[in-house]
Design a protein around this motif. Structure first.
Motif, PDB file in Angstrom:
ATOM      1  N   PRO A 106       8.209   2.690  10.746  1.00  0.00           N
ATOM      2  CA  PRO A 106       9.019   3.806  11.225  1.00  0.00           C
ATOM      3  C   PRO A 106       8.657   5.136  10.581  1.00  0.00           C
ATOM      4  N   ALA A 107       8.066   5.109   9.384  1.00  0.00           N
ATOM      5  CA  ALA A 107       7.668   6.346   8.709  1.00  0.00           C
ATOM      6  C   ALA A 107       6.207   6.690   8.935  1.00  0.00           C
ATOM      7  N   GLY A 108       5.525   5.917   9.789  1.00  0.00           N
ATOM      8  CA  GLY A 108       4.123   6.186  10.073  1.00  0.00           C
ATOM      9  C   GLY A 108       3.191   5.179   9.416  1.00  0.00           C
ATOM     10  N   PRO A 109       1.888   5.454   9.435  1.00  0.00           N
ATOM     11  CA  PRO A 109       0.912   4.521   8.863  1.00  0.00           C
ATOM     12  C   PRO A 109       0.846   4.618   7.343  1.00  0.00           C
ATOM     13  N   ARG A 110       0.470   3.501   6.733  1.00  0.00           N
ATOM     14  CA  ARG A 110       0.254   3.464   5.282  1.00  0.00           C
ATOM     15  C   ARG A 110      -0.972   2.618   4.975  1.00  0.00           C
ATOM     16  N   SER A 111      -1.647   2.967   3.874  1.00  0.00           N
ATOM     17  CA  SER A 111      -2.732   2.158   3.330  1.00  0.00           C
ATOM     18  C   SER A 111      -2.280   1.666   1.957  1.00  0.00           C
ATOM     19  N   ILE A 112      -2.173   0.338   1.787  1.00  0.00           N
ATOM     20  CA  ILE A 112      -1.625  -0.235   0.560  1.00  0.00           C
ATOM     21  C   ILE A 112      -2.695  -1.090  -0.107  1.00  0.00           C
ATOM     22  N   PRO A 113      -3.166  -0.712  -1.302  1.00  0.00           N
ATOM     23  CA  PRO A 113      -4.104  -1.574  -2.024  1.00  0.00           C
ATOM     24  C   PRO A 113      -3.526  -2.973  -2.187  1.00  0.00           C
ATOM     25  N   ILE A 114      -4.363  -3.979  -2.069  1.00  0.00           N
ATOM     26  CA  ILE A 114      -3.890  -5.360  -2.053  1.00  0.00           C
ATOM     27  C   ILE A 114      -3.089  -5.712  -3.306  1.00  0.00           C
ATOM     28  N   ASP A 115      -3.457  -5.161  -4.451  1.00  0.00           N
ATOM     29  CA  ASP A 115      -2.721  -5.473  -5.674  1.00  0.00           C
ATOM     30  C   ASP A 115      -1.294  -4.925  -5.620  1.00  0.00           C
ATOM     31  N   ASP A 116      -1.110  -3.806  -4.919  1.00  0.00           N
ATOM     32  CA  ASP A 116       0.225  -3.229  -4.766  1.00  0.00           C
ATOM     33  C   ASP A 116       1.005  -3.886  -3.633  1.00  0.00           C
ATOM     34  N   PHE A 117       0.308  -4.596  -2.761  1.00  0.00           N
ATOM     35  CA  PHE A 117       0.959  -5.246  -1.630  1.00  0.00           C
ATOM     36  C   PHE A 117       1.819  -6.421  -2.087  1.00  0.00           C
ATOM     37  N   TYR A 118       1.454  -7.016  -3.219  1.00  0.00           N
ATOM     38  CA  TYR A 118       2.210  -8.134  -3.781  1.00  0.00           C
ATOM     39  C   TYR A 118       2.983  -7.654  -5.005  1.00  0.00           C
ATOM     40  N   LEU A 119       4.275  -7.925  -5.042  1.00  0.00           N
ATOM     41  CA  LEU A 119       5.128  -7.503  -6.147  1.00  0.00           C
ATOM     42  C   LEU A 119       5.412  -8.674  -7.073  1.00  0.00           C
ATOM     43  N   LEU A 120       5.383  -8.413  -8.369  1.00  0.00           N
ATOM     44  CA  LEU A 120       5.807  -9.428  -9.332  1.00  0.00           C
ATOM     45  C   LEU A 120       7.306  -9.664  -9.188  1.00  0.00           C
ATOM     46  N   PRO A 121       7.786 -10.869  -9.513  1.00  0.00           N
ATOM     47  CA  PRO A 121       9.207 -11.171  -9.287  1.00  0.00           C
ATOM     48  C   PRO A 121      10.158 -10.325 -10.119  1.00  0.00           C
ATOM     49  N   GLY A 122       9.828 -10.100 -11.393  1.00  0.00           N
ATOM     50  CA  GLY A 122      10.717  -9.305 -12.247  1.00  0.00           C
ATOM     51  C   GLY A 122      12.158  -9.730 -12.087  1.00  0.00           C
ATOM     52  N   THR A 123      13.039  -8.759 -11.879  1.00  0.00           N
ATOM     53  CA  THR A 123      14.457  -9.047 -11.654  1.00  0.00           C
ATOM     54  C   THR A 123      14.824  -9.033 -10.173  1.00  0.00           C
ATOM     55  N   THR A 124      13.820  -8.804  -9.310  1.00  0.00           N
ATOM     56  CA  THR A 124      14.080  -8.769  -7.865  1.00  0.00           C
ATOM     57  C   THR A 124      13.093  -9.677  -7.129  1.00  0.00           C
ATOM     58  N   PRO A 125      13.122 -10.969  -7.378  1.00  0.00           N
ATOM     59  CA  PRO A 125      12.141 -11.863  -6.754  1.00  0.00           C
ATOM     60  C   PRO A 125      12.273 -11.952  -5.238  1.00  0.00           C
ATOM     61  N   GLU A 126      13.429 -11.550  -4.707  1.00  0.00           N
ATOM     62  CA  GLU A 126      13.602 -11.583  -3.255  1.00  0.00           C
ATOM     63  C   GLU A 126      12.722 -10.550  -2.542  1.00  0.00           C
ATOM     64  N   ARG A 127      12.244  -9.556  -3.279  1.00  0.00           N
ATOM     65  CA  ARG A 127      11.385  -8.518  -2.694  1.00  0.00           C
ATOM     66  C   ARG A 127       9.939  -8.829  -3.073  1.00  0.00           C
ATOM     67  N   GLU A 128       9.175  -9.326  -2.115  1.00  0.00           N
ATOM     68  CA  GLU A 128       7.823  -9.779  -2.372  1.00  0.00           C
ATOM     69  C   GLU A 128       6.758  -8.752  -2.005  1.00  0.00           C
ATOM     70  N   HIS A 129       7.111  -7.815  -1.112  1.00  0.00           N
ATOM     71  CA  HIS A 129       6.173  -6.798  -0.632  1.00  0.00           C
ATOM     72  C   HIS A 129       6.889  -5.453  -0.559  1.00  0.00           C
ATOM     73  N   PRO A 130       6.153  -4.355  -0.602  1.00  0.00           N
ATOM     74  CA  PRO A 130       6.780  -3.031  -0.560  1.00  0.00           C
ATOM     75  C   PRO A 130       7.016  -2.527   0.861  1.00  0.00           C
TER      76      PRO A 130
END
Length: 331
Positions: free
Chosen positions: A181-205
């Protein structure tokens, strides 16, 4: 049973608009993981938007010499693509080792990257799982965790990410292309995957309604000498206990360029940067490979049944590097 509405779209804008307008909706492509989760009530969208008619299934040359893999390209088609086989064999190998032939013919590359964890507690709606139900706890911490992660874990989640393709792409510094909805994005693969930290339910940005349209492979001459090594309980149709994607060039007996990523041992496809630092410029010998493996796994944390993965991770790194060096004629 909860009713689900279904619609089919033929252009990207309509797909994004339809899903964005309904917070309880989801894209449907190959469905090889999603349908399983629907059946066991782990995911319960009200609406499914079928995107299989979108023109996102090709492998195309990029102006800079790289390749773009369409998000809806089938795993089997990408694995057999001549340009992928010649220039990025690690991608082909990871895809071929990632599923059965039947699943590879149906599953998309974007779906593979977005697949959910295989943790049995995540898939059991009666069990405590912070990823499925934030704040309920992690039953795997004290439970059956033989297949769980030893790198990138937190007190909230130790589930291993299951994608083999993601590991290969991590080694190659791939870039995920999205449209939302905000337009196109280019996401480096390392940033595409999120570490679980305290929010493991959020796996991608990704935002709700944001669609993976493609994956860009950069022009990397070293990628032509790459491979994927996967250790598992059985030879086919099984997830990794430990895996290594490696691209390496050797000049004069020393490692001139090295790219290394791990699967099966971490909560996301894991770039082995500590090992890369040890290997850069080092002799292409078992001794160098062993030091690199020790350095990478030094921060690993086990939770009982998965303690063997620390040693297995080290041995898999050494094995993958030895086999690559033998291919290069330096070992």
């Amino acid at each position: 049973m909860r009713p689900i509405s279904y619609s089919r779209v033929s252009d990207v804008a309509t797909a994004i608009g339809t899903v964005t307008a309904d917070p309880d909706s989801a894209f449907l492509a190959g469905g090889t993981t999603q349908v399983d989760l629907l059946r066991i009530y782990v995911e319960q969208p009200r609406r499914l938007v079928d995107i299989n008619d979108l023109p996102l299934n090709r492998v195309e040359e990029l102006p800079d010499g790289g390749l773009r893999i369409g998000g809806l390209a089938r795993m089997s088609d990408v694995a057999e693509d001549p340009a992928v086989l010649r220039r990025y064999p690690v991608v082909s190998e990871a895809l071929l080792l990632g599923a059965s032939p039947q699943l590879r013919h149906m599953a998309t590359v974007a779906g593979n990257l977005m697949q959910r964890v295989r943790c049995s507690y995540f898939r059991d709606t009666e069990a405590s799982c912070n990823k499925r139900a934030p704040g309920t706890g992690c039953a795997a911490m004290e439970g059956v965790n033989r297949g769980h992660a030893v790198l990138g874990t937190s007190d909230c989640c130790i589930a291993t990410h299951p994608s083999d393709l993601g590991v290969a792409l991590q080694a190659l510094d791939a870039v995920v292309q999205t449209e939302g909805p905000a337009g196109p994005r280019s996401i480096p693969i390392d940033d595409f995957y999120l570490l679980p930290g305290t929010t493991p339910e959020r796996e991608h940005p990704l935002d709700h309604g944001e669609l993976v349209t493609g994956i860009d492979l950069p022009p990397l001459p070293v990628a032509a000498t790459s491979r994927y090594t996967k250790i598992r309980d059985r030879e086919s149709y099984e997830f990794a206990l430990a895996a290594v994607a490696v691209a390496m060039s050797v000049v004069g007996g020393r490692i001139a360029e090295i790219r290394l990523a791990l699967g099966g041992v971490a909560t996301k496809p894991w770039r082995a940067r500590a090992a890369e630092r040890e290997l850069d410029g080092a002799p292409a010998t078992v001794e160098s490979f062993t030091r690199a493996a020790e350095a990478e796994m030094a921060g690993a944390v086990s939770h009982g049944m998965n303690a063997f993965k620390i040693e297995l991770g080290k041995r898999t790194i050494v094995r993958a590097l030895e086999e690559m060096a033998q291919r290069e004629g330096t070992a």
